[in-house]
Design a protein around this motif. Structure first.
Motif, PDB file in Angstrom:
ATOM      1  N   MET A   1      -5.774  32.498   4.271  1.00  0.00           N
ATOM      2  CA  MET A   1      -5.364  31.764   3.084  1.00  0.00           C
ATOM      3  C   MET A   1      -4.684  30.467   3.472  1.00  0.00           C
ATOM      4  SD  MET A   1      -4.877  31.302  -0.083  1.00  0.00           S
ATOM      5  CE  MET A   1      -3.788  30.374  -1.079  1.00  0.00           C
ATOM      6  N   LEU A   2      -3.722  30.553   4.349  1.00  0.00           N
ATOM      7  CA  LEU A   2      -3.010  29.337   4.722  1.00  0.00           C
ATOM      8  C   LEU A   2      -3.923  28.366   5.458  1.00  0.00           C
ATOM      9  CD1 LEU A   2       0.446  30.783   5.778  1.00  0.00           C
ATOM     10  CD2 LEU A   2      -0.153  29.640   3.658  1.00  0.00           C
ATOM     11  N   THR A   3      -4.840  28.889   6.237  1.00  0.00           N
ATOM     12  CA  THR A   3      -5.777  28.012   6.926  1.00  0.00           C
ATOM     13  C   THR A   3      -6.673  27.308   5.921  1.00  0.00           C
ATOM     14  OG1 THR A   3      -5.772  29.497   8.815  1.00  0.00           O
ATOM     15  CG2 THR A   3      -7.558  27.920   8.693  1.00  0.00           C
ATOM     16  N   TRP A   4      -7.166  28.063   4.942  1.00  0.00           N
ATOM     17  CA  TRP A   4      -8.001  27.459   3.911  1.00  0.00           C
ATOM     18  C   TRP A   4      -7.201  26.405   3.150  1.00  0.00           C
ATOM     19  CZ3 TRP A   4      -7.902  26.767  -1.324  1.00  0.00           C
ATOM     20  CH2 TRP A   4      -9.083  26.326  -1.902  1.00  0.00           C
ATOM     21  N   ALA A   5      -5.979  26.725   2.792  1.00  0.00           N
ATOM     22  CA  ALA A   5      -5.145  25.785   2.034  1.00  0.00           C
ATOM     23  C   ALA A   5      -4.861  24.527   2.851  1.00  0.00           C
ATOM     24  CB  ALA A   5      -3.840  26.455   1.621  1.00  0.00           C
ATOM     25  N   ALA A   6      -4.661  24.694   4.137  1.00  0.00           N
ATOM     26  CA  ALA A   6      -4.381  23.541   4.981  1.00  0.00           C
ATOM     27  C   ALA A   6      -5.612  22.645   5.138  1.00  0.00           C
ATOM     28  CB  ALA A   6      -3.897  24.002   6.347  1.00  0.00           C
ATOM     29  N   LYS A   7      -6.774  23.258   5.197  1.00  0.00           N
ATOM     30  CA  LYS A   7      -8.003  22.482   5.378  1.00  0.00           C
ATOM     31  C   LYS A   7      -8.491  21.843   4.077  1.00  0.00           C
ATOM     32  CE  LYS A   7      -9.792  25.050   9.326  1.00  0.00           C
ATOM     33  NZ  LYS A   7     -10.862  25.897   9.823  1.00  0.00           N
ATOM     34  N   HIS A   8      -8.061  22.348   2.945  1.00  0.00           N
ATOM     35  CA  HIS A   8      -8.536  21.849   1.656  1.00  0.00           C
ATOM     36  C   HIS A   8      -7.381  21.326   0.800  1.00  0.00           C
ATOM     37  CE1 HIS A   8     -11.711  24.649   2.974  1.00  0.00           C
ATOM     38  NE2 HIS A   8     -12.514  23.741   2.437  1.00  0.00           N
ATOM     39  N   ARG A   9      -6.613  20.456   1.345  1.00  0.00           N
ATOM     40  CA  ARG A   9      -5.464  19.898   0.616  1.00  0.00           C
ATOM     41  C   ARG A   9      -5.884  19.077  -0.600  1.00  0.00           C
ATOM     42  NH1 ARG A   9      -0.480  19.285   4.203  1.00  0.00           N
ATOM     43  NH2 ARG A   9      -1.063  20.479   6.032  1.00  0.00           N
ATOM     44  N   ASP A  10      -7.091  18.550  -0.568  1.00  0.00           N
ATOM     45  CA  ASP A  10      -7.546  17.698  -1.665  1.00  0.00           C
ATOM     46  C   ASP A  10      -8.079  18.486  -2.861  1.00  0.00           C
ATOM     47  OD1 ASP A  10      -9.628  18.619  -0.106  1.00  0.00           O
ATOM     48  OD2 ASP A  10     -10.900  16.890  -0.531  1.00  0.00           O
ATOM     49  N   LYS A  11      -8.206  19.794  -2.741  1.00  0.00           N
ATOM     50  CA  LYS A  11      -8.696  20.619  -3.851  1.00  0.00           C
ATOM     51  C   LYS A  11      -7.615  20.734  -4.928  1.00  0.00           C
ATOM     52  CE  LYS A  11     -12.550  21.768  -1.840  1.00  0.00           C
ATOM     53  NZ  LYS A  11     -13.820  21.308  -2.281  1.00  0.00           N
ATOM     54  N   PRO A  12      -8.006  20.957  -6.167  1.00  0.00           N
ATOM     55  CA  PRO A  12      -7.016  21.079  -7.245  1.00  0.00           C
ATOM     56  C   PRO A  12      -6.170  22.350  -7.088  1.00  0.00           C
ATOM     57  CG  PRO A  12      -9.265  21.258  -8.108  1.00  0.00           C
ATOM     58  CD  PRO A  12      -9.364  20.993  -6.655  1.00  0.00           C
ATOM     59  N   MET A  13      -4.973  22.304  -7.658  1.00  0.00           N
ATOM     60  CA  MET A  13      -4.041  23.420  -7.541  1.00  0.00           C
ATOM     61  C   MET A  13      -4.629  24.692  -8.150  1.00  0.00           C
ATOM     62  SD  MET A  13      -1.331  24.553  -6.391  1.00  0.00           S
ATOM     63  CE  MET A  13       0.199  23.715  -6.199  1.00  0.00           C
TER      64      MET A  13
END
Length: 57
Positions: A1-13
């Protein structure tokens, strides 16, 4: 999860929240399956073979 969140910072909340909720639901399903398919069966087997066996001694 954190890896995905770190790699996709530009995605909407909203998408980040949906991924987090999905991971939570999947984890709960795996835990429930482990309870039903493993823990309860082992508990029943131990009650029949170990605990009842000690009462007969």
């Amino acid at each position: 999860m954190l890896t995905w969140a770190a790699k996709h910072r530009d995605k909407p909340m909203g998408q980040h929240i949906m991924v987090a909720i999905s991971i939570l639901i999947i984890a709960m399903c795996i835990a429930y399956a482990a309870l039903k398919l493993y823990d309860e069966l082992i508990h029943e087997w131990l009650n029949q073979n170990v605990l009842i066996g000690k009462k007969n001694r």
